[in-house]
Scaffold this active site. Structure first.
Site, PDB file in Angstrom:
ATOM      1  N   LYS A 130       0.845  -1.202   0.000  1.00 54.80           N
ATOM      2  CA  LYS A 130       0.000   0.000   0.000  1.00 54.80           C
ATOM      3  C   LYS A 130       0.880   1.252   0.000  1.00 54.80           C
ATOM      4  CE  LYS A 130      -3.931  -1.858   2.640  1.00 54.80           C
ATOM      5  NZ  LYS A 130      -4.956  -1.650   1.613  1.00 54.80           N
TER       6      LYS A 130
ATOM      7  N   ARG B 211     -10.201 -11.679   1.799  1.00 54.28           N
ATOM      8  CA  ARG B 211     -11.058 -12.731   1.237  1.00 54.28           C
ATOM      9  C   ARG B 211     -10.397 -14.106   1.337  1.00 54.28           C
ATOM     10  NH1 ARG B 211     -11.164  -9.181  -4.091  1.00 54.28           N
ATOM     11  NH2 ARG B 211     -11.031  -7.709  -2.360  1.00 54.28           N
TER      12      ARG B 211
END
Ligand code: BES
Ligand code: ZN
Ligand code: ZN
Length: 487
Positions: free
Chosen positions: A266, A340
């Site tokens: 990020k 996920r």
């Protein structure tokens, strides 16, 4: 916080701050009507006037707008304003006159619960790492709330107690969210889960470490944890509040205790906020603690996959192919779509090992949901209309709002892998919140399931009673849902 309900008059309650609501076109209650300054009180929603009936007492008049617009949310806000005001005078005890509900849907029970929630949530501070200035100490903690409810007192006492327990659990969640990742590690969360289990006969904890996670074939959790020196944990809690015949609800929560993005790293700006990527996991643990304290008559299985998402020489790389617990293979095309992967295994574990018949999962899963719904609504995505309806009703009751987004085979198509069954992220960047949910649906074995993407609502909501920090989103919603199902 001590919370009490009384049928006696507000004036009779000992407190540092007495609070009353004022509606448009109405007067300050008669008992205070001739207090100097009463004319300053305005009924505009959120406007405050402080009156001094005598040398000792402080009366806060809180504008509540039109009586027909009164609902629980307004009182959560009003209660938080009163807490803030009490702090200015170093007050520790607040007494509220329960406003009379308008005719119609809203009950005195829901309004009283909202006052309790707003007071407890509004009183929360995260200041344990701040050095104290002896000249300018922070406001003392609010210790006691009394709700003067007249003839409704007996009828609302139960709801008030539920609200107290749920709001305290939300504040414990907010503390877990606020604490940095060098304190709240997966091991810390596992210890907290064990603490909840040891506080209640009805709750059992099971914690798996890295070796067991690998042995069981939880390839998603293994893949995300590969880059970190911090031990991952698969945390399960079982609550037996009903007999074995009854259905089991599953609560699953994402607990990435820090999300750097992994090799798909990020940007640096605001990366520190990614300590809150465990908000879903913290919420389901603390909600279960509250449900056990309330002794609700139902069975619940909680599953929290906990890990850091780090980058290192041993981290998962884009393009790596993994095998999830249910046997499906996944190309990890973006290591920042890690939630996920760990939720997939937790959902399978919750359904197959813990025996959940219906599942709800909470996860700070996508940046896309912040773009779509801001901080006002969580996204709710489901394969079952009836189950979704129940979750949305709990959202409405508690002000922890959720809005449905659709599933569709065309979204599912996007999740198909090139060389594996699935890919965790597609280069098309379409509908990322729905994409993530479509991916998760592959792991619930067709059981009724609701996914709540709380990336926008877990932090920085800006409502008076939670401010711009952690919200504990989901705790009050899950407690309300459990109450509804327990009957
Ligand atoms: N933890 C983030 C999502 C997030 C964003 C939480 C903002 C809280 C606030 C998640 O793991 C993530 O990075 N998602 C990516 C997925 C993408 C790479 C497919 C996203 O949504 O950008
Ligand atoms: Zn991520
Ligand atoms: Zn994440």
């Amino acid at each position: 916080m001590d919370v009490e309900v009384t049928s006696g008059p507000l004036e009779g309650v000992e407190a540092d701050l007495h609070a009353v609501g004022l509606f448009e076109g109405e007067e300050v209650p008669e008992a205070f009507g001739d207090v100097p300054g009463t004319a300053d009180a305005v009924p505009t929603y959120r406007k405050l006037a402080l009156l001094r009936p005598d040398a000792e007492r402080r009366l806060l008049v809180v504008g509540l707008g039109k009586r027909e617009d009164l609902g629980p949310e307004r009182l959560r806000v009003a209660a938080a304003l009163a807490v803030n005001e009490a702090g200015r005078y170093r007050g520790r005890r607040i007494a509220w006159a329960l406003p009379e509900p308008p005719h119609g849907e809203v009950g005195a029970d829901a309004l009283a619960a909202a006052l309790v929630e707003g007071t407890i949530l509004g009183a929360y501070r995260f200041d344990r790492f701040k050095s104290r200035d002896p000249e300018d100490p922070p406001p003392p903690a609010v210790e006691r709330l009394v709700v003067a409810a007249g003839g409704d007192a007996d009828r609302i006492a139960g709801d008030v107690e539920v609200a107290r327990i749920a709001a305290e659990a939300a504040n414990r969640t907010r503390e877990l969210q606020s604490l940095p990742s060098n304190v709240v590690t997966p091991t810390y969360l596992a210890d907290r889960a064990r603490e909840i289990a040891s506080a209640h006969e009805s709750v059992n904890a099971e914690v798996l470490g890295r070796d067991e996670i690998e042995e069981r074939g939880m390839g998603g959790l293994v893949a995300v944890a590969k880059g970190t020196a911090e031990e991952p944990r698969l945390i399960s809690l079982r609550y037996a509040g009903a007999d074995g015949e009854a259905e089991t609800l599953g609560f699953v929560g994402k607990a990435v205790t820090f999300d750097t993005g992994g090799i798909s790293i990020k940007p640096a700006a605001k990366m520190e906020e990614m300590k809150m990527d465990m908000s879903g996991g913290a919420a389901v643990l603390e909600a279960l603690g509250a449900i056990a304290e309330l002794e609700l008559r139902l069975n619940i299985a909680v599953c929290v996959p906990a890990t850091e998402n780090m980058l290192s020489g041993s981290a998962t790389k884009p393009g790596d192919i993994i095998t999830q617990l249910n046997g499906k293979t996944v190309e990890v095309n973006n290591t920042d779509a890690e939630g996920r992967l760990i939720l997939a295994d937790a959902l399978t574990h919750c359904v197959r090992e813990l025996g959940a018949d219906r599942v709800v999962d909470l996860a700070t899963l996508t940046g896309g949901v912040v773009i779509a719904l801001g901080s006002t609504y969580a996204a709710a995505i489901s394969n079952d209309d009836d189950w979704l309806e129940k979750v949305l009703a709990a959202a409405e009751d508690t002000g922890e709002l959720a809005w449905r987004l659709p599933l569709h085979p065309e979204y599912k198509e996007l999740t198909r892998g090139k060389d594996a069954d699935l890919t965790n992220s597609s280069s098309k960047r379409k509908a990322s919140t729905i994409y993530a949910a479509s991916f998760l649906e592959e792991f619930v074995d067709g059981k009724p399931w609701v996914h709540l993407d709380i990336a926008g609502t877990a932090w920085d909501v800006g409502r008076q009673y939670v401010g711009n920090g952690p919200t504990g989103f989901g705790v009050r919603l899950l407690v309300d849902l459990a109450r509804d199902l327990a009957g």
